[in-house]
Design an enzyme around this catalytic site. Sequence first.
Site, short mmCIF file in Angstrom:
data_model
loop_
_atom_site.label_atom_id
_atom_site.label_comp_id
_atom_site.label_asym_id
_atom_site.label_seq_id
_atom_site.Cartn_x
_atom_site.Cartn_y
_atom_site.Cartn_z
N HIS A 1 0.61 -1.23 0.18
CA HIS A 1 -0.14 -0.16 0.16
C HIS A 1 0.68 1.30 -0.11
CE1 HIS A 1 -3.75 -2.14 0.37
NE2 HIS A 1 -3.26 -2.69 1.57
N CYS A 2 2.01 1.26 -0.63
CA CYS A 2 3.04 2.30 -0.53
C CYS A 2 2.93 2.87 -1.97
CB CYS A 2 4.54 1.70 -0.31
SG CYS A 2 5.75 2.96 -0.51
N GLY A 3 3.13 4.40 -2.01
CA GLY A 3 3.13 5.14 -3.14
C GLY A 3 4.30 4.68 -3.91
N PHE A 4 5.24 3.86 -3.93
CA PHE A 4 6.30 3.33 -4.28
C PHE A 4 6.17 1.83 -4.91
CE2 PHE A 4 8.70 6.24 -1.75
CZ PHE A 4 8.98 7.34 -2.53
#
Length: 192
Positions: A72-75
């Site tokens: 669930h990370c932007g990366f």
Amino acid sequence: MRNSLKQLFFIGALSLTFAGISVQAEESEGSYPESCPEIYHHTMKQLHSSKMLNLCDVTDGKSVLLVNTASHCGFTDQFGDLEAIHEKYKDRGLVVLGVSSDSFNQEAKDEAEAAEVCFKNFGVTFTMLSTVPVKGENAHPLFKEVASQDQYPRWNFYKYMINPEGKVVHSNSSFRIPDEEVIENLLSSAGL
């Protein structure tokens, strides 16, 4: 006669039990080859699987790109970049090793969901390991060793280049993918 058979059976069962304990102790203590760097003396669970992986077998004397991940990370789009690196360099001796982590509170609570993000959404074929802490006193020993050589990950998708001797030779923040020159230098210094 009946007591003799019972005693014989008991002695045989006891012998097998002690033999089993002896074998188990040898396997757990001596399951890592001398040639394997101590940083990899761990058995970890594969992501969303019951399969346990010996990191010495996974790395097998090769250079490693180690990265902590979170679904669930932007990366998360970096899974695609990491898979491209894996595909390009796997036959030249680079192992991409992803380790799921919720140390920054961005990993799915359900391993099935975490696996779906990397395997289904991004087509990951490199080795992904089950969720473990990667920073602080509760960090998995793999990341404690990495931190002793470099630093703990500052965020998800922190990347470490590790030579075949188990030494961290380069790291990249979450914002950067290791460039081709860094990878080529790592592989050429390892003779790969």
